[in-house]
Scaffold this motif. Structure first.
Motif, PDB file in Angstrom:
ATOM      1  N   GLN A   1       0.864  -0.800  -0.132  1.00 56.11           N
ATOM      2  CA  GLN A   1       0.099   0.007  -0.366  1.00 56.11           C
ATOM      3  C   GLN A   1       1.053   1.177   0.086  1.00 56.11           C
ATOM      4  N   GLY A   2       0.033   2.050  -1.196  1.00 60.14           N
ATOM      5  CA  GLY A   2       1.577   3.200  -1.250  1.00 60.14           C
ATOM      6  C   GLY A   2       3.011   2.499  -0.883  1.00 60.14           C
ATOM      7  N   VAL A   3       3.805   1.967  -1.826  1.00 59.24           N
ATOM      8  CA  VAL A   3       5.363   1.173  -1.962  1.00 59.24           C
ATOM      9  C   VAL A   3       5.826   2.083  -3.521  1.00 59.24           C
ATOM     10  N   ARG A   4       6.754   2.523  -2.916  1.00 60.68           N
ATOM     11  CA  ARG A   4       7.441   2.758  -4.209  1.00 60.68           C
ATOM     12  C   ARG A   4       8.383   1.768  -4.682  1.00 60.68           C
ATOM     13  N   MET A   5       7.415   0.758  -5.888  1.00 61.01           N
ATOM     14  CA  MET A   5       8.302  -0.162  -6.313  1.00 61.01           C
ATOM     15  C   MET A   5       9.145   0.239  -8.213  1.00 61.01           C
ATOM     16  N   ARG A   6       9.343   1.131  -8.057  1.00 58.82           N
ATOM     17  CA  ARG A   6      10.125   1.337  -9.859  1.00 58.82           C
ATOM     18  C   ARG A   6      11.099   0.288 -10.030  1.00 58.82           C
ATOM     19  N   GLU A   7      10.859   0.320 -10.598  1.00 59.14           N
ATOM     20  CA  GLU A   7      12.107  -0.932 -11.702  1.00 59.14           C
ATOM     21  C   GLU A   7      12.049  -2.442 -10.461  1.00 59.14           C
ATOM     22  N   ALA A   8      10.912  -2.657  -9.378  1.00 59.27           N
ATOM     23  CA  ALA A   8      11.760  -3.540  -9.280  1.00 59.27           C
ATOM     24  C   ALA A   8      11.505  -5.472 -10.066  1.00 59.27           C
ATOM     25  N   ASP A   9      12.080  -6.251  -9.791  1.00 58.91           N
ATOM     26  CA  ASP A   9      11.846  -7.317 -10.546  1.00 58.91           C
ATOM     27  C   ASP A   9      10.572  -7.951 -10.143  1.00 58.91           C
ATOM     28  N   LEU A  10       8.957  -8.168 -10.132  1.00 62.67           N
ATOM     29  CA  LEU A  10       8.872  -9.211 -10.184  1.00 62.67           C
ATOM     30  C   LEU A  10       8.055 -10.395 -11.399  1.00 62.67           C
ATOM     31  N   THR A  11       8.895 -10.423 -12.338  1.00 58.79           N
ATOM     32  CA  THR A  11       9.445 -11.673 -13.555  1.00 58.79           C
ATOM     33  C   THR A  11       8.558 -12.855 -12.697  1.00 58.79           C
ATOM     34  N   GLY A  12       7.468 -13.281 -13.040  1.00 52.77           N
ATOM     35  CA  GLY A  12       6.990 -14.325 -12.545  1.00 52.77           C
ATOM     36  C   GLY A  12       6.220 -14.439 -11.148  1.00 52.77           C
ATOM     37  N   ALA A  13       6.777 -13.361 -10.503  1.00 56.20           N
ATOM     38  CA  ALA A  13       6.160 -13.568  -9.706  1.00 56.20           C
ATOM     39  C   ALA A  13       4.020 -13.706  -9.915  1.00 56.20           C
ATOM     40  N   ASP A  14       3.822 -14.894  -8.340  1.00 56.94           N
ATOM     41  CA  ASP A  14       2.631 -15.452  -8.448  1.00 56.94           C
ATOM     42  C   ASP A  14       1.993 -14.269  -7.273  1.00 56.94           C
ATOM     43  N   CYS A  15       1.029 -13.611  -7.818  1.00 64.37           N
ATOM     44  CA  CYS A  15       0.402 -11.985  -6.946  1.00 64.37           C
ATOM     45  C   CYS A  15      -0.880 -12.305  -7.061  1.00 64.37           C
ATOM     46  N   GLY A  16      -1.243 -13.360  -6.917  1.00 62.82           N
ATOM     47  CA  GLY A  16      -2.964 -13.647  -6.919  1.00 62.82           C
ATOM     48  C   GLY A  16      -3.323 -13.070  -5.427  1.00 62.82           C
ATOM     49  N   GLY A  17      -4.494 -12.603  -5.578  1.00 62.75           N
ATOM     50  CA  GLY A  17      -5.784 -12.356  -4.889  1.00 62.75           C
ATOM     51  C   GLY A  17      -4.869 -11.036  -4.330  1.00 62.75           C
ATOM     52  N   ALA A  18      -3.262 -10.299  -4.936  1.00 64.17           N
ATOM     53  CA  ALA A  18      -2.508  -9.399  -3.923  1.00 64.17           C
ATOM     54  C   ALA A  18      -3.001  -7.957  -3.469  1.00 64.17           C
ATOM     55  N   VAL A  19      -2.677  -7.394  -2.775  1.00 60.22           N
ATOM     56  CA  VAL A  19      -2.946  -5.580  -3.382  1.00 60.22           C
ATOM     57  C   VAL A  19      -1.897  -4.763  -3.613  1.00 60.22           C
ATOM     58  N   PHE A  20      -2.117  -4.733  -4.582  1.00 60.54           N
ATOM     59  CA  PHE A  20      -1.172  -3.403  -5.282  1.00 60.54           C
ATOM     60  C   PHE A  20      -1.726  -1.835  -5.053  1.00 60.54           C
TER      61      PHE A  20
END
Length: 202
Positions: A125-144
């Motif tokens: 919540q309200g996070v800076r994630m510039r150029e973070a590597d989320l390649t292939g990450a499983d974010c099902g049901g997550a909150v961004f």
């Protein structure tokens, strides 16, 4: 974010240390290694860990506020029910870590390495994630929510039923991501449509 107030501890190795429930305030560790340590229910405040390595460390139910873990490597660590508030994890990498459930509020996770991570139902919540590597990450049901993902690596990311409203999705290629049931705002929908090469006309 406040800076650490104590002189830095440099290049020390901690093995199987018990930090359970400890209050870690104003400390600074540089290029230290922590292996098989227990940080369960520990609390860090205004502490800085720079280029440290954490291997098989338990962070279960730990709470971190205004602390920094810049350039740190987390390997096979457990973050069950951990919380980060206003923390800086720029360039931190996570390998084979248990990250569920995890709650992150505010702070800077730019350039963080989360490729292939299991991030189902986690909250950013309200996070800076510039150029973070989320390649292939499983974010099902997550909150961004209200997350700056500009320039993030999102190839093959899985976001089914994820809450994405308020986040920068300019780096997301809908053709190379799983988005079934994801929740976006009308403005974000327009960005995604444009990235598909479509033009919306009334």
């Amino acid at each position: 974010m406040s800076e650490a107030t104590q002189d830095p501890v440099e290049e020390q190795r901690f093995f199987r240390d018990d930090w359970y429930g400890e209050e870690i305030t104003g400390r600074h560790y540089v290029r230290c290694e922590f292996h098989e340590a227990d940080f369960s229910e520990a609390v860090t405040r205004n502490s800085v860990f720079t280029d440290c390595v954490f291997g098989n460390v338990r962070f279960n139910a730990s709470r971190h506020t205004d602390s920094a873990f810049t350039g740190c490597a987390f390997k096979r660590c457990n973050f069950f029910d951990a919380e980060f508030t206003g923390c800086k994890l720029v360039g931190a990498t996570f390998t084979e870590c248990e990250l569920r459930p995890l709650r992150v509020t505010g702070g800077d996770w730019s350039f963080a390495g989360l490729a292939g991570a299991d991030l189902r139902t986690v909250t950013f919540q309200g996070v800076r994630m510039r150029e973070a590597d989320l390649t292939g990450a499983d974010c099902g049901g997550a909150v961004f929510a209200d997350v700056d993902l500009s320039g993030a690596m999102l190839h093959a990311v899985k976001l089914p039923k994820a809450e994405l409203r308020g986040s920068d999705l300019s780096a997301l290629d809908p053709l190379n991501a799983e988005l079934a049931g994801a929740i976006v705002s009308p403005e974000q929908a327009a960005v995604l449509v444009t990235s598909l090469g479509l033009r919306v006309r009334a």
